[in-house]
Write a protein that holds these residues in place. Structure first.
Motif, short mmCIF file in Angstrom:
data_model
loop_
_atom_site.label_atom_id
_atom_site.label_comp_id
_atom_site.label_asym_id
_atom_site.label_seq_id
_atom_site.Cartn_x
_atom_site.Cartn_y
_atom_site.Cartn_z
N ILE A 1 -12.28 9.43 30.83
CA ILE A 1 -13.48 9.61 30.01
C ILE A 1 -14.50 10.49 30.73
O ILE A 1 -15.12 11.39 30.14
CB ILE A 1 -14.08 8.24 29.65
CG1 ILE A 1 -13.14 7.49 28.70
CG2 ILE A 1 -15.47 8.40 29.01
CD1 ILE A 1 -13.48 6.03 28.51
N ILE A 2 -14.68 10.24 32.04
CA ILE A 2 -15.62 11.05 32.83
C ILE A 2 -15.17 12.51 32.87
O ILE A 2 -15.96 13.44 32.72
CB ILE A 2 -15.77 10.48 34.26
CG1 ILE A 2 -16.42 9.10 34.22
CG2 ILE A 2 -16.61 11.42 35.12
CD1 ILE A 2 -16.43 8.38 35.56
N MET A 3 -13.85 12.70 33.04
CA MET A 3 -13.30 14.06 33.06
C MET A 3 -13.59 14.79 31.76
O MET A 3 -14.01 15.95 31.75
CB MET A 3 -11.79 14.00 33.31
CG MET A 3 -11.07 15.34 33.23
SD MET A 3 -10.46 15.74 31.56
CE MET A 3 -9.15 14.55 31.39
N ILE A 4 -13.36 14.11 30.64
CA ILE A 4 -13.62 14.72 29.33
C ILE A 4 -15.09 15.14 29.22
O ILE A 4 -15.41 16.23 28.75
CB ILE A 4 -13.25 13.73 28.20
CG1 ILE A 4 -11.73 13.52 28.16
CG2 ILE A 4 -13.74 14.24 26.85
CD1 ILE A 4 -11.29 12.38 27.27
N VAL B 1 -10.11 18.69 39.74
CA VAL B 1 -8.80 19.22 39.35
C VAL B 1 -8.49 18.92 37.89
O VAL B 1 -8.00 19.79 37.16
CB VAL B 1 -7.69 18.66 40.28
CG1 VAL B 1 -6.32 19.10 39.79
CG2 VAL B 1 -7.91 19.14 41.71
N VAL B 2 -8.77 17.70 37.44
CA VAL B 2 -8.46 17.37 36.05
C VAL B 2 -9.33 18.18 35.09
O VAL B 2 -8.89 18.55 34.00
CB VAL B 2 -8.58 15.86 35.74
CG1 VAL B 2 -7.58 15.06 36.53
CG2 VAL B 2 -9.97 15.34 36.00
N ALA B 3 -10.56 18.47 35.51
CA ALA B 3 -11.42 19.30 34.66
C ALA B 3 -10.84 20.71 34.53
O ALA B 3 -10.80 21.28 33.43
CB ALA B 3 -12.83 19.35 35.24
N GLY B 4 -10.39 21.28 35.65
CA GLY B 4 -9.77 22.60 35.60
C GLY B 4 -8.50 22.62 34.76
O GLY B 4 -8.25 23.55 33.98
N LEU B 5 -7.71 21.57 34.89
CA LEU B 5 -6.48 21.47 34.09
C LEU B 5 -6.80 21.36 32.60
O LEU B 5 -6.14 21.98 31.76
CB LEU B 5 -5.68 20.24 34.53
CG LEU B 5 -4.94 20.36 35.86
CD1 LEU B 5 -4.54 18.98 36.38
CD2 LEU B 5 -3.71 21.24 35.70
N ALA B 6 -7.80 20.55 32.28
CA ALA B 6 -8.16 20.37 30.87
C ALA B 6 -8.67 21.67 30.25
O ALA B 6 -8.34 22.00 29.11
CB ALA B 6 -9.21 19.27 30.74
#
Length: 538
Positions: free
Chosen positions: A178-181, A358-363
């Protein structure tokens, strides 16, 4: 050696302290993301590439922040602590892979493309079939990488809060998602890049501090550290030699070769890393960012060797295995052993930042592929407005985040370095053959591209599904099921050659595209950077 002269007597961190540090970090980074993204991001360029407004130094830091994932910190330190030399092969593989990507792919890709990997793959080929295949390949590579980061986050926070129950760890993974989103929806590429830059400085700084403490503790005698690591493993010197993990059987030896192939070639096909080269304005700045990235990434991977053996010596393999998250807990437990709960909380917050960055970049990458390659180029025939594309990207981020949460919960017991190697396998099987053929083989055509993408992608996915990574072993994602009819945990030994072969066969079977002018233009652009700002649609 007892390091408790450095650390307070404690078996775990202080949960209240840990949560306070985490919340403070999230508040600070979210404030930064909000401030740098105050201008509404209505254009695709602003959302996907930050308007190509970053300097080479900034982008070099961001590349390091994007590339040094939870697998690089949590997974590798744990792998070295438990399997010694064989665990360090992950560090070697990740770094060698980076050099291969720079040598063969990075600059030509950046000079030719606009937003995504598919821009390059479809430049001189038929748009629709290539973009559809490339979009799916990007999605699955990003998804596997996301799952690894989610699993790492679950392990990390579970250690800090001493959560052993699966349900509690699942809640942690959901919160991370949720934070990543939120980061991506608020910040786009500009906000994400700043988070990656901050995270790179903090992570490398934290690892340097841990290494200095280790060297002070052993008075600069690395041999003493290795001796203590051997003693912690019950006198088993195999931790210092090749083969502790990958020499048990012929199958494990083949697994090692497959892992090496996947790691070495995979980075050249990772869309989220390659996309970073679109965030600088000139080829000169791109090369400068590469220089910074090599220094930071190479230095980091060298230091993981010291951290891994220190974790083996002073935390101990049994303690690591029995901790929530298993091997992924080695780094935060080492920080606790080195300098107490406060240091553990700080290092863990940095590792958490690693996951978020990293997850933000991937998303961002996956959403760009869906909106730019699939929605705009395929469904709307290139007529979608940039505002529409950004809106579709935001919706995609939410959907991908939710799927990653579900899969991340299922993969919590896996070493994140291993999970990332599966993403590398898919990238090396599907993306790398197509990218290399597109850039360097004049005869390559649409049929060849579609064949290499789909054959590489589907063969990798099917064999991973039928491998011990998913079922049939205690460490599998589904330990209570057994449909593993393929013996290798990493199928790269089969699927990577299949991807290359499919591209060749497809090219000779298919009809020529007769886009000679586009092929010539692509060759000039890839080598010189002329016309980088021009549109690539045709």
């Amino acid at each position: 050696m007892n390091l408790h002269y450095l650390a307070a007597e404690s078996t775990g961190g202080n949960p209240i302290l840990n949560i306070s540090v985490f919340v403070a970090f999230i508040v600070v980074t979210m404030t930064i993301v909000t401030r740098v993204s105050r201008k509404p991001q209505k254009s695709a360029s602003e959302f996907y590439t930050g308007g190509a407004s970053f300097s080479g130094t900034q982008n070099g830091l961001a590349i390091a922040g994007d590339y040094l994932s939870a697998a690089s910190f949590l997974g590798i330190v744990g792998a070295i602590a438990l399997t010694g030399y064989d665990g360090f092969l992950y560090s070697i593989g990740f770094f060698v892979a980076w050099l291969i990507a720079l040598l063969l792919v990075a600059e030509p890709l950046r000079n030719t493309g606009k937003f995504t990997m598919a821009d390059v793959l479809s430049f001189r080929l038929k748009q629709r079939p290539v973009r559809v295949a490339a979009a799916f390949a990007t999605l699955f590579v990003s998804l596997f990488y996301l799952v690894a980061q989610m699993a790492g986050a679950g392990s990390l926070v579970s250690v800090l809060l001493d959560i052993h129950e699966k349900s509690g760890q699942a809640i942690v993974v959901a919160i991370v998602g949720i934070i990543m989103i939120a980061y991506v929806l608020i910040g786009g590429m500009k906000g994400t890049t700043y988070v990656q830059m901050i995270k790179a400085v903090l992570l490398i700084g934290g690892v340097i501090i841990m290494t200095i403490i280790i060297f002070v503790a052993v008075k600069g005698n690395f041999s003493q550290l290795l001796t203590e690591a051997v003693q912690a493993h019950g006198g088993n010197e195999a931790i210092l030699e090749p083969g502790m993990k990958y020499a048990e059987s012929d199958t494990s030896k083949l697994d090692f070769i497959a892992l090496g192939l996947s790691l070495a070639l995979g980075v050249a096909g990772l869309p989220h890393v390659l996309m970073r080269f679109y965030t600088v304005p000139t080829a000169k700045e791109a090369r400068k960012s590469v220089t910074w990235a090599i220094v930071l990434i190479g230095g980091f991977y060298l230091l993981t060797l010291f951290l891994g053996y220190a974790a083996a010596a002073w935390v101990g393999p049994e303690t690591i295995k029995n901790a929530p998250g298993g091997a992924n807990a080695a780094a935060p437990l080492l920080a606790l052993e080195l300098a107490g709960p406060i240091f553990m909380a700080l290092i863990s917050a940095v590792a958490f930042a690693t996951v978020l960055a990293v997850v933000a970049g991937l998303a961002i990458t996956a959403s760009a592929s869906v909106a730019h390659d699939f929605y705009n180029s395929v469904l709307r025939n290139g007529e979608a407005t940039e505002e529409e594309q950004v809106r579709v990207s935001r919706i995609t981020v939410v959907i991908i985040g939710l799927v990653a949460i579900v899969l991340g919960i299922g993969a919590m017991g896996q070493n994140v370095a291993f999970l990332v190697s599966l993403a590398f396998c898919i990238a090396a099987s599907a993306n790398v053959p197509t990218i290399l053929y597109s850039l360097y083989w004049k005869r390559f055509n649409t049929t060849g591209a579609v064949c290499s993408l789909w054959v590489g992608l589907l063969s990798a996915l099917i064999l991973i599904l039928l491998s011990p990574a998913v079922s049939g072993a205690e460490t599998s994602m589904l330990p209570n099921a057994d449909f593993a009819i393929f013996p290798l945990s990493n199928p790269g030994l089969i699927t990577i050659p299949l991807g290359f072969l499919a591209g060749i066969v497809g090219t000779y079977i298919g009809k020529p595209d007769n886009f000679d002018d586009l092929q010539a233009e692509m060759e000039v652009r890839s080598l010189t950077g002329v016309g980088v700002e021009a549109a690539v649609d045709h």
